[in-house]
Design a protein around this motif. Structure first.
Motif, mmCIF file in Angstrom:
data_model
loop_
_atom_site.group_PDB
_atom_site.id
_atom_site.type_symbol
_atom_site.label_atom_id
_atom_site.label_comp_id
_atom_site.label_asym_id
_atom_site.label_seq_id
_atom_site.Cartn_x
_atom_site.Cartn_y
_atom_site.Cartn_z
ATOM 1 N N ASP A 81 -0.898 36.182 59.753
ATOM 2 C CA ASP A 81 -1.873 35.949 60.813
ATOM 3 C C ASP A 81 -1.906 37.029 61.891
ATOM 4 O O ASP A 81 -2.862 37.093 62.663
ATOM 5 C CB ASP A 81 -1.574 34.608 61.511
ATOM 6 C CG ASP A 81 -1.760 33.432 60.575
ATOM 7 O OD1 ASP A 81 -2.429 33.598 59.543
ATOM 8 O OD2 ASP A 81 -1.221 32.348 60.877
ATOM 9 N N ALA A 129 -4.201 41.563 54.617
ATOM 10 C CA ALA A 129 -4.784 41.156 55.892
ATOM 11 C C ALA A 129 -5.950 40.205 55.697
ATOM 12 O O ALA A 129 -6.269 39.422 56.581
ATOM 13 C CB ALA A 129 -5.231 42.380 56.681
ATOM 14 N N GLY A 130 -6.589 40.280 54.531
ATOM 15 C CA GLY A 130 -7.704 39.380 54.288
ATOM 16 C C GLY A 130 -8.608 39.838 53.179
ATOM 17 O O GLY A 130 -8.908 39.088 52.256
ATOM 18 N N SER A 152 -5.623 41.429 60.744
ATOM 19 C CA SER A 152 -5.968 40.117 60.197
ATOM 20 C C SER A 152 -6.889 39.407 61.191
ATOM 21 O O SER A 152 -6.783 39.612 62.401
ATOM 22 C CB SER A 152 -4.708 39.287 59.937
ATOM 23 O OG SER A 152 -3.918 39.197 61.099
ATOM 24 N N SER A 206 -7.391 35.943 61.277
ATOM 25 C CA SER A 206 -7.066 34.530 61.117
ATOM 26 C C SER A 206 -7.494 33.756 62.360
ATOM 27 O O SER A 206 -7.368 34.264 63.489
ATOM 28 C CB SER A 206 -5.558 34.394 60.896
ATOM 29 O OG SER A 206 -5.172 33.062 60.796
ATOM 30 N N THR A 234 -5.796 34.733 55.180
ATOM 31 C CA THR A 234 -4.746 35.740 55.108
ATOM 32 C C THR A 234 -3.403 35.040 55.014
ATOM 33 O O THR A 234 -3.243 33.907 55.480
ATOM 34 C CB THR A 234 -4.769 36.657 56.343
ATOM 35 O OG1 THR A 234 -3.662 37.562 56.274
ATOM 36 C CG2 THR A 234 -4.668 35.854 57.631
#
Length: 484
Positions: free
Chosen positions: A113, A242-243, A103, A105, A110
């Motif tokens: 983080d 995760a994103g 991730s 972040s 996400t």
């Protein structure tokens, strides 16, 4: 400058040419010592009548360079076209699919983080062997093939990866509470090989709860090793939570060859619009650079990419009003990364790659020359759709012609025992597994099985498949029926 390493490059379909152009621009600017050799794969090749999507001459390039940087392709629907990814992985023996998942972040949205895991997926076996048959009007089958060498190679790769990159734990996902022989073999091999790595924590999870943990508490996972189908599913889930799937790259590693690609598809609906995120292929190229012994260049590019994310220069898929600073297209994103070469992220963990050489990669235990294999029976699958599908009718008929060599032990329908003493509520199709076994402690021959099949044929039973039943080293090597 060091001698350039030849690599095979395919620009692919859909957004493939755009993201490959962006990626090669970055590689050149960063000083990657590579010499691309371009081949054509994918949609145009399929439409020329090549069902695999790759011309025979292209294999010469792949086998020569042994490194393949591949953009996504489009496989035409229907018409018997084969998956080029599966073909390439299996033809070149690319047994390990490696997908790092992090991730980023707060720069990429996400729900988690602190994700930092690597999924190591077996890449050649399992249901992806693609061996399917329609056996009756109502029933089709797909064979799940799992081998000890295949399990050993992928499990060992996961532990060697963990050791090389200072990972602390390897988690194995299977479904061996149901598939006790296939997934059970994978689990046993994981336990056996894990003993060679005492400094790495080991754990096993059933795939259902493992997937739930991955979605809810992914920060508790480090390296995950699993079979082909499960790995395909969970790696996309991991990338998405995760994103974005668009950020993920993957490596497909074999004993001599390797392929590197983005994990997403060719996205034809946005092709040619200069809006695609090239990050997945960029991250795949970073993995490629480490593989071919250029970890410094890989580090250089990865840190520039991370710095670009931090700076808020984003493509449309990750752009957020209020947090992103600039919305850019594919090529402008690549140009921003080139501009940031030499810079290091301030908040995200900087990358630092080093040359890696696994000590025990590609090793598998030789076959046991003293293995004892005893044939003790046969499962005969029969297409039968008579007498209202009453299990007693087919069972009594088969028992009467079993002969002196065999006893009809059980009949199952879709794996559930229906004869003898089945329950009337069990729904039956036209597909029956009929288990004939030798007397306890005795074996049978192939000729005796042929004799049984002749009797079935003489009595108009339509047998569609057989599976021999073996004891191996004194242990039953076949599953019992549900309810047996």
């Amino acid at each position: 400058m060091s001698e350039k390493r030849k690599i095979t490059v395919a620009h692919g379909d859909g957004i493939g040419p755009e993201i490959m152009k962006a990626t090669l621009t970055i590689l050149e600017a960063a000083g990657a010592a590579i010499e691309p050799e371009v081949i054509e794969i994918g949609e145009q090749v399929y439409h020329r009548g090549v069902s695999s999507g790759i011309e025979p001459s292209s294999w010469d390039s792949l086998r020569s360079t042994q490194v393949f940087l591949k953009a996504p392709i489009t496989t035409p629907q229907g018409g018997g076209f084969k998956s080029l990814n599966v073909t390439t992985r299996k033809t070149l023996g690319l047994y390990a699919n490696v997908r790092p998942c992090r991730s980023y972040s707060p720069f990429v949205a996400t729900r988690h983080d602190t994700i930092d895991m690597v999924i190591v997926r077996e890449n050649e076996e399992d249901l992806y062997a693609g061996i399917e048959h329609q056996q009756t009007e109502e029933v089709v089958q797909c064979l799940k093939l799992v081998s000890r060498p295949g399990c050993e190679k992928i499990v060992r790769y996961a532990f060697e990866y963990a050791e090389a990159y200072n990972r602390k734990k390897v988690t194995c996902f299977t479904k061996d509470n149901i598939m006790k022989l296939t997934d059970g073999l994978f689990h046993r091999v994981f336990d056996e090989i894990g003993e060679e790595y005492p400094d790495i924590e080991k754990e096993h999870m059933i795939i259902d709860i493992g997937s739930a943990i991955l979605a809810d508490k992914p920060e508790t996972l480090d390296v995950v090793v699993t079979l082909n189908l499960y790995g395909d599913i969970i790696s996309d889930i991991a990338a998405q939570i995760a994103g974005s799937v668009g950020l993920g790259g993957s490596a497909n590693i074999g004993e001599s060859c390797a392929m590197f690609e983005a994990i997403h598809g060719s996205a034809p609906t946005i092709a040619g619009k200069d809006v695609a995120n090239p990050s997945g292929l960029i991250n795949a190229a970073i993995m490629m650079l480490v593989h071919i012994g250029q970890p410094e260049v890989a580090t250089h590019i990865n840190n520039a990419w991370l710095y670009t994310l931090e700076s808020g220069v984003h493509t449309a898929d990750i752009y957020r009003i209020g947090s992103s600073k600039s919305l850019v297209g594919t090529q402008a994103f690549a140009e921003e990364i080139v501009k940031n070469l030499g810079k290091t992220p301030k908040r995200l963990q900087p990358a630092e790659y080093h040359a890696v050489q696994g000590k025990k990669l590609h090793y598998s235990t030789p076959p046991d020359p003293n293995r004892q294999k005893d044939l003790v029976g046969v499962d005969v699958f029969i297409d039968w759709n008579e007498s209202n599908r009453n299990p007693k009718v087919i069972g009594d008929g088969l028992a009467a012609i079993s002969g002196d060599d065999f006893t009809l032990r059980v009949i199952t329908n879709r794996g559930v025992k229906v004869y003898p003493d089945g329950l009337p509520e069990t729904f039956c199709t036209d597909h029956w597994r009929c288990r004939f076994v030798a007397e306890e402690g005795k074996t049978v021959s192939h000729q005796q099985i042929i004799g049984l099949l002749n009797r079935l044929d003489e009595n108009n039973f339509d047998f569609i498949k057989t599976e021999q039943l073996y004891n191996i080293n004194g242990q039953r090597a076949y599953s019992l029926a549900q309810g047996q």
